[in-house]
Design a protein around this motif. Sequence first.
Motif, mmCIF file in Angstrom:
data_model
loop_
_atom_site.group_PDB
_atom_site.id
_atom_site.type_symbol
_atom_site.label_atom_id
_atom_site.label_comp_id
_atom_site.label_asym_id
_atom_site.label_seq_id
_atom_site.Cartn_x
_atom_site.Cartn_y
_atom_site.Cartn_z
ATOM 1 N N ILE A 61 -1.535 -37.112 110.208
ATOM 2 C CA ILE A 61 -2.309 -38.078 110.978
ATOM 3 C C ILE A 61 -3.563 -38.439 110.188
ATOM 4 N N PHE A 62 -3.705 -39.733 109.931
ATOM 5 C CA PHE A 62 -4.842 -40.279 109.185
ATOM 6 C C PHE A 62 -5.944 -40.644 110.170
ATOM 7 N N GLU A 63 -7.170 -40.190 109.879
ATOM 8 C CA GLU A 63 -8.323 -40.465 110.736
ATOM 9 C C GLU A 63 -9.414 -41.144 109.911
ATOM 10 N N PRO A 64 -9.350 -42.465 109.788
ATOM 11 C CA PRO A 64 -10.323 -43.163 108.953
ATOM 12 C C PRO A 64 -11.745 -42.981 109.477
ATOM 13 N N ASP A 65 -12.670 -42.777 108.532
ATOM 14 C CA ASP A 65 -14.077 -42.675 108.909
ATOM 15 C C ASP A 65 -14.946 -43.710 108.204
ATOM 16 N N THR A 66 -14.358 -44.438 107.257
ATOM 17 C CA THR A 66 -15.072 -45.547 106.620
ATOM 18 C C THR A 66 -14.111 -46.723 106.455
ATOM 19 N N VAL A 67 -14.677 -47.909 106.463
ATOM 20 C CA VAL A 67 -13.882 -49.127 106.288
ATOM 21 C C VAL A 67 -14.729 -50.144 105.527
ATOM 22 N N ARG A 68 -14.070 -50.905 104.679
ATOM 23 C CA ARG A 68 -14.753 -51.984 103.966
ATOM 24 C C ARG A 68 -13.718 -53.047 103.590
ATOM 25 N N ASP A 69 -14.220 -54.221 103.279
ATOM 26 C CA ASP A 69 -13.376 -55.332 102.849
ATOM 27 C C ASP A 69 -13.652 -55.552 101.364
ATOM 28 N N GLU A 70 -12.606 -55.509 100.538
ATOM 29 C CA GLU A 70 -12.724 -55.745 99.099
ATOM 30 C C GLU A 70 -11.832 -56.924 98.738
ATOM 31 N N ASP A 71 -12.422 -58.115 98.668
ATOM 32 C CA ASP A 71 -11.672 -59.319 98.295
ATOM 33 C C ASP A 71 -10.418 -59.479 99.148
ATOM 34 N N SER A 72 -10.598 -59.449 100.470
ATOM 35 C CA SER A 72 -9.525 -59.637 101.460
ATOM 36 C C SER A 72 -8.553 -58.469 101.549
ATOM 37 N N VAL A 73 -8.871 -57.353 100.936
ATOM 38 C CA VAL A 73 -8.099 -56.122 101.098
ATOM 39 C C VAL A 73 -8.941 -55.210 101.997
ATOM 40 N N VAL A 74 -8.347 -54.748 103.094
ATOM 41 C CA VAL A 74 -9.054 -53.850 103.998
ATOM 42 C C VAL A 74 -8.853 -52.422 103.494
ATOM 43 N N VAL A 75 -9.949 -51.746 103.207
ATOM 44 C CA VAL A 75 -9.910 -50.399 102.637
ATOM 45 C C VAL A 75 -10.449 -49.412 103.669
ATOM 46 N N LEU A 76 -9.625 -48.432 103.992
ATOM 47 C CA LEU A 76 -10.014 -47.361 104.902
ATOM 48 C C LEU A 76 -9.990 -46.043 104.138
ATOM 49 N N GLU A 77 -10.934 -45.176 104.452
ATOM 50 C CA GLU A 77 -10.964 -43.843 103.860
ATOM 51 C C GLU A 77 -11.161 -42.826 104.957
ATOM 52 N N GLY A 78 -10.584 -41.651 104.759
ATOM 53 C CA GLY A 78 -10.771 -40.588 105.727
ATOM 54 C C GLY A 78 -9.770 -39.466 105.513
ATOM 55 N N PRO A 79 -9.904 -38.416 106.313
ATOM 56 C CA PRO A 79 -9.008 -37.272 106.182
ATOM 57 C C PRO A 79 -7.653 -37.514 106.844
ATOM 58 N N THR A 80 -6.649 -36.883 106.277
ATOM 59 C CA THR A 80 -5.321 -36.800 106.882
ATOM 60 C C THR A 80 -5.038 -35.327 107.073
ATOM 61 N N HIS A 81 -4.690 -34.981 108.301
ATOM 62 C CA HIS A 81 -4.372 -33.585 108.580
ATOM 63 C C HIS A 81 -2.949 -33.490 109.095
ATOM 64 N N GLY A 82 -2.379 -32.318 108.920
ATOM 65 C CA GLY A 82 -1.005 -32.103 109.370
ATOM 66 C C GLY A 82 -0.504 -30.761 108.880
ATOM 67 N N ASP A 83 0.813 -30.605 108.923
ATOM 68 C CA ASP A 83 1.462 -29.354 108.506
ATOM 69 C C ASP A 83 1.907 -29.451 107.056
ATOM 70 N N PHE A 84 0.952 -29.537 106.143
ATOM 71 C CA PHE A 84 1.239 -29.622 104.717
ATOM 72 C C PHE A 84 0.172 -28.857 103.947
ATOM 73 N N PRO A 85 0.508 -28.381 102.749
ATOM 74 C CA PRO A 85 -0.454 -27.604 101.955
ATOM 75 C C PRO A 85 -1.727 -28.401 101.670
ATOM 76 N N GLY A 86 -2.861 -27.743 101.838
ATOM 77 C CA GLY A 86 -4.146 -28.358 101.534
ATOM 78 C C GLY A 86 -4.739 -29.155 102.674
ATOM 79 N N SER A 87 -4.048 -29.234 103.793
ATOM 80 C CA SER A 87 -4.535 -30.020 104.933
ATOM 81 C C SER A 87 -5.885 -29.495 105.398
ATOM 82 N N PRO A 88 -6.817 -30.411 105.658
ATOM 83 C CA PRO A 88 -6.716 -31.864 105.528
ATOM 84 C C PRO A 88 -7.023 -32.317 104.103
#
Length: 111
Positions: A61-88
Amino acid sequence: MSIKLPNSIADYIEANTRLDLDGMMEHFHKDAVFIDNGKQHVGQASIRRLLENEGIAVKAIFEPDTVRDEDSVVVLEGPTHGDFPGSPLRFTYRFTMENDAIKILETTVWA
């Protein structure tokens, strides 16, 4: 978040929080491309397999905490947590839209 997300992106993120594969898929353009850490998945069937096998299967599950627009590309950043090594793990999602559908989605994990 400082900018309003296109409805398709907001709905995709919401569907991901429910681990709703069909809900996530309905927002992709029929000829969409999903680039996952440099590997291209072209078309809805390939994207569905990717999301099912590498997302839904590990409850990612991706939980974006930042968002920006880069030349009409929507960029989201944030943690992804789940049942995988290194989570989140922290991810960047880059959405390129066409007619309110996701045409290109590129994800990268932060090293």
